[in-house]
Design an enzyme around this catalytic site. Structure first.
Site, short mmCIF file in Angstrom:
data_model
loop_
_atom_site.label_atom_id
_atom_site.label_comp_id
_atom_site.label_asym_id
_atom_site.label_seq_id
_atom_site.Cartn_x
_atom_site.Cartn_y
_atom_site.Cartn_z
N GLN A 120 0.85 -1.19 0.00
CA GLN A 120 0.00 0.00 0.00
C GLN A 120 0.89 1.25 0.00
OE1 GLN A 120 -2.61 0.50 3.40
NE2 GLN A 120 -4.11 1.64 2.23
N GLY A 143 1.01 -0.39 11.70
CA GLY A 143 0.46 -1.68 11.31
C GLY A 143 0.00 -1.64 9.88
N MET A 144 -0.11 -2.80 9.27
CA MET A 144 -0.62 -2.90 7.91
C MET A 144 -1.52 -4.12 7.84
SD MET A 144 -0.79 -1.76 4.84
CE MET A 144 -1.97 -2.59 3.76
N GLU A 145 -2.76 -3.87 7.38
CA GLU A 145 -3.84 -4.86 7.47
C GLU A 145 -3.77 -5.96 6.41
OE1 GLU A 145 -4.00 -1.68 6.56
OE2 GLU A 145 -5.59 -1.27 5.12
N ASN A 146 -2.61 -6.51 6.15
CA ASN A 146 -2.52 -7.57 5.15
C ASN A 146 -3.44 -8.71 5.56
OD1 ASN A 146 -0.56 -6.18 3.54
ND2 ASN A 146 0.93 -6.65 5.14
N HIS A 149 -7.42 -1.86 15.34
CA HIS A 149 -7.54 -1.10 14.09
C HIS A 149 -7.29 -1.98 12.87
CE1 HIS A 149 -7.11 2.47 11.45
NE2 HIS A 149 -6.22 1.71 10.83
N GLU A 150 -6.18 -2.70 12.88
CA GLU A 150 -5.86 -3.55 11.72
C GLU A 150 -6.89 -4.67 11.57
OE1 GLU A 150 -3.93 -2.03 9.94
OE2 GLU A 150 -2.87 -0.80 11.41
N HIS A 201 -9.94 -3.53 9.84
CA HIS A 201 -9.79 -3.47 8.38
C HIS A 201 -10.23 -4.78 7.70
CE1 HIS A 201 -8.03 0.39 7.43
NE2 HIS A 201 -6.99 0.23 8.20
N GLU A 228 -10.00 4.05 6.05
CA GLU A 228 -9.37 4.42 7.32
C GLU A 228 -10.35 5.03 8.32
OE1 GLU A 228 -6.64 3.27 8.18
OE2 GLU A 228 -5.78 2.67 6.25
N ASP A 254 0.52 8.28 -1.20
CA ASP A 254 1.01 8.25 0.18
C ASP A 254 0.94 9.64 0.82
OD1 ASP A 254 1.45 5.56 0.07
OD2 ASP A 254 3.63 5.66 -0.12
N TYR A 277 -8.41 9.55 8.57
CA TYR A 277 -8.56 8.75 9.79
C TYR A 277 -9.55 9.40 10.76
CZ TYR A 277 -4.42 6.01 8.47
OH TYR A 277 -3.55 5.18 7.83
#
Ligand code: BES
Ligand code: ZN
Length: 604
Positions: A159, A287-290, A313-314, A317, A336, A391, A399
Site C-alpha cells: 500500500q 500496522g498494515m492490514e494484510n 484497528h488492523e 480493516h 481508514e 502516500d 482517519y
C-alpha cells in the site's frame, strides 16, 4: 458517457459470464494506474519467486489470468523499476507461446506501463522478471537490523502503489484477484504471506500460499526471516523472531477476544485466520492490514497492552478495507475512517468505555491540530490526488475526520440502527471495491432516508474542508480531571500521559522540562507513543538531556509517522536542521524506502 456505458457493460458481462459478485468493477479511471480493467481485467495472480538475499532481488514469474471485455485491447500492467525478461501467452489451458511487450516511459510517481498485445484466444500472460534492489515495496534487512542478528530479513509494503515495484500487475484497488504463490527461500528461513499460512511452520525453503478471496493488489504481502509462530487462540496467532515471540504473545493475548467482539459488531469474519507478524523496528508503519496476517511494528509492544488498539484497528480493516475496499485512493477515507471508528468500538467492548473515550478525545485533538496545519483542499475527505503520490494523502484527515463522521451518524440515528446499517453495508459490498459516491448512494437509501429529522450534513463531511458545525465532541472523565489541573499520578495510564503531554503550554523552559523528566523518567519511557511525544517537546524546548535518546530512537525505529514528526520538529530551526542532517546521514540506510522518501522531502 462512453466510459459509463462501458463500465455498465462490464458489470453486465461479468454477471452473465460467471455470476461472481466479487468481480464487479465499480471504478472509473484510477489516476494512479496505467491499467485499463474496463478493457482487460486480471482475475487471478500466480507467483513463483525466488528470494535472493545476496543480490537483494526477487526473481521469477507472475502468471496473470484475465477476462477480455474489449477483444482488440492489450493487457496493460503497472511496473516500477522491474527488469522484464520475457512475456509468454496462453489460452485458458493451452500451451505457452512467446508474446511481445513494450515498457513505456517511467513516470516518477506511477512507474511505467507494461503493455502486452493480446492475440487470438489469449487468456493468460506469464511475465518472467526480477525486481531491482531499490524496489519501493521491499526492505532487505541485514542480520544486524534484526532482533536475532543472525539471519537476513525481507518484507514487503504494497500500500498504496508499491505492489508494482515487486509484481507486474493491475495496481489499482478497483481490481480484485485471488492469488497463489510459491516462494523459494534459503532453507533455514520461513516465508509468510497475506494468505493461508501453514501455521506448523515447517521450514524447508519452499512455501506455497493461497488467498481464496478476491483482494486488491495493495494487500499482497510477503515476509521472509527467522520467524517463529505462537498460537494465541482458535483462529489467532503471532509470528515473530525468537527474541521477541514471548513478549509479543503476552502483549497480544487479547487478540482472539477482539476478533470475537468485532464479529459481534460487524458480522461474520470472512477470512480463514487472523495472525499477527511482528516486524523489525524499521517497519515504516504502525500496522498494515494484510489479510490473514497483519504486519505490525515492534514499537507497539509496550509491556502493558497499552498500544494494542493498533491490533483492533488492523483487525477492523478485515471488514472496513479488506472486505469492502476503497476503489481509488481518493476514497481512502472510507477504509481508514471506518477502521478508526470500528477500532474504537472494539476497544470499548474489550477494554471498556473509559479507555475508548480517552482514545476518541486524543483522536479529536490530533484532528484539530491537523486542521490548523493543512491547507483547505487537504482537509477534504474525498481528496483530489491527481498528479500526486497517494502516500501524501495519509494525513490524520481520512482517519480522524472520517471516524468522526461515522460517529455523528451513530449519534444521529442511534446505535441499534447504525450498527444494523454497518452490518448490511459490509455484507452488501462484500469483496467489492467502491467509491465515495457508491457509498453515499447506499447511505442515502439505507440510513439517511429512514429518519428525515436526523439532518447530518453529509455533503459537507465528504466534499468540503474543515468540520461541519455540530461535529461530535468526545469526552473523557479522566481527561477532564487533567483539564482541571490534576497533577500526574502514579496510576496514570499511558493515555493520560499522552493527553497531559499534548496539552502542556507552548513555551516551557529547559528547567521545567528537566523537572518533569526527573520526576517521571520520560526520556527513559519504554512506551514509543509517549517517547515520540516527549522527544518532540524536547526538540521544541531545546532540552538537551534527551538528545542521545532521540538519536538512538531515530537510528532504530523506522515508523514513518514518528520519524516524520521528529524530523519535522528538528528542521524548524537552523541548528535543528544541521542536527537533522547529521542524524539522517547515519539513519537513512536503516530506513525503508517509504520512510526515507518522507524524510528526503523534508531535508531537500
Ligand atoms: N493501512 C494503514 C497503513 C497505510 C496507510 C499504509 C496508507 C500505506 C498507505 C494502516 O491500517 C494504518 O492505518 N496504520 C496506522 C496505525 C493505526 C492504528 C492508525 C499506522 O501505521 O500508524
Ligand atoms: Zn488503517
Amino acid at each position: 458517457m462512453k466510459t459509463r456505458t462501458l463500465v455498465l457493460g462490464v458489470c453486465v458481462a461479468l454477471l452473465l459470464s460467471c455470476g461472481a459478485r466479487s468481480s464487479r468493477l465499480n471504478a472509473r479511471r484510477d489516476v494512479h494506474s496505467f491499467s485499463r480493467p474496463d478493457q482487460v481485467q486480471v482475475k487471478f495472480v500466480d507467483l513463483d519467486l525466488e528470494v535472493l538475499f545476496d543480490r537483494k532481488v526477487l526473481k521469477g514469474t507472475a502468471t496473470l489470468q484475465f477476462d477480455r471485455w474489449v477483444s482488440a485491447a492489450p493487457l496493460i500492467l503497472d511496473a516500477r523499476n522491474l527488469r522484464i525478461e520475457k512475456v509468454e501467452l496462453a489460452g485458458e489451458d493451452g500451451p505457452w507461446a512467446p508474446g511481445t511487450y513494450t515498457l513505456g516511459a517511467a513516470d516518477p510517481i506511477l512507474g511505467a506501463p507494461l503493455t502486452i498485445p493480446l492475440t487470438g484466444s489469449a487468456a493468460r500472460a506469464r511475465v518472467h522478471y526480477s525486481t531491482q534492489p531499490g524496489a519501493t515495496a521491499l526492505q532487505w534487512l541485514e542480520p544486524a537490523q534484526t532482533a536475532g542478528k543472525q539471519q537476513p530479513f525481507l518484507y514487503t509494503q504494497s500500500q498504496a502503489i508499491h505492489a508494482r515495484s515487486w509484481i507486474p500487475l493491475q495496481d489499482t484497488p478497483a481490481v480484485r484477484t485471488r492469488y497463489r504463490a510459491t516462494i523459494h527461500t534459503p532453507k533455514n528461513l520461513l516465508a509468510a504471506m497475506s494468505a493461508h499460512n501453514d501455521a506448523s511452520g515447517q521450514r524447508n525453503g519452499n512455501y506455497t500460499f493461497f488467498m481464496p478471496a478476491p483482494i486488491p493488489s495493495y494487500l499482497i504481502a510477503l515476509a521472509v526471516g527467522d520467524l517463529e509462530f505462537r498460537s494465541l487462540g482458535a483462529r489467532t496467532g503471532v509470528y515473530a523472531e525468537k527474541a521477541v515471540i514471548d513478549r509479543a504473545a503476552r502483549e497480544f493475548e487479547d487478540t482472539e477476544k477482539m476478533l470475537r467482539a468485532a464479529e459481534g459488531l460487524f458480522g461474520r469474519y470472512r477470512w480463514p485466520r487472523y495472525d499477527l507478524l511482528v516486524l523489525p523496528p524499521s517497519f515504516p508503519y504502525g500496522g498494515m492490514e494484510n489479510p490473514c496476517l497483519t504486519f505490525a511494528t515492534p514499537t507497539i509492544i509496550a509491556g502493558d497492552k497499552s498500544l494494542v488498539s493498533l491490533v483492533a484497528h488492523e483487525l477492523a480493516h478485515s471488514w472496513a478495507g479488506n472486505q469492502v475496499t476503497n476503489a481509488t485512493w481518493s476514497d481512502f477515507w472510507l477504509n481508514e475512517g471506518l477502521a478508526v471508528y470500528a477500532e474504537l468500538r472494539v476497544v470499548e467492548q474489550v477494554y471498556g468505555p473509559a479507555r475508548a473515550g480517552m482514545q476518541a478525545v486524543l483522536g479529536r485533538r490530533k484532528l484539530a491540530q491537523e486542521l490548523a496545519r493543512l491547507p483547505a483542499p487537504e482537509q477534504i475527505l474525498h481528496i483530489d490526488l491527481a498528479g500526486r503520490d497517494p502516500d501524501d494523502g495519509s494525513t490524520d484527515i481520512p482517519y480522524e475526520k472520517g471516524s468522526l463522521f461515522f460517529r455523528q451518524l451513530e449519534e444521529a440515528f442511534g446505535r441499534p440502527a447504525f450498527d444494523d446499517f454497518l452490518k448490511r453495508y459490509f455484507e452488501h459490498f462484500r469483496f467489492t471495491s467502491i467509491t465515495t459516491s457508491i457509498f453515499h448512494d447506499f447511505l442515502r437509501k439505507q440510513l439517511l432516508s429512514k429518519k428525515a429529522s436526523a439532518n447530518v450534513p453529509v455533503d459537507q463531511w465528504l466534499y468540503r474542508p474543515g468540520l461541519p458545525t455540530g461535529a461530535p465532541q468526545p469526552r473523557s472523565e479522566a481527561f477532564a480531571k487533567i483539564d482541571a489541573g490534576a497533577p500526574p499520578g502514579p496510576s496514570w495510564s499511558p493515555q493520560e500521559w499522552l493527553y497531559f503531554l499534548n496539552r502542556l503550554p507552548p513555551r516551557m523552559s529547559p528547567a521545567e522540562m528537566r523537572a518533569l523528566d526527573q520526576a517521571h523518567h520520560l526520556t527513559q519511557t519504554g512506551n514509543a507513543e509517549i517517547l515520540c511525544q516527549w522527544l518532540t517537546l524536547a526538540i521544541r524546548h531545546n532540552y538537551e538531556a534527551a538528545w542521545p535518546r532521540l538519536e538512538e530512537f531515530l537510528a532504530t525505529v523506522g515508523r514513518r509517522y514518528y520519524v516524520k514528526q521528529l524530523f519535522e520538529e528538528l528542521v524548524k530551526t537552523p541548528e535543528g536542521k544541521a542536527r537533522a542532517a547529521a542524524i539522517y546521514r547515519k539513519a537513512r540506510p536503516l530506513y525503508h524506502p517509504i520512510t526515507a522518501a518522507a524524510v528526503d522531502a523534508l531535508l531537500k
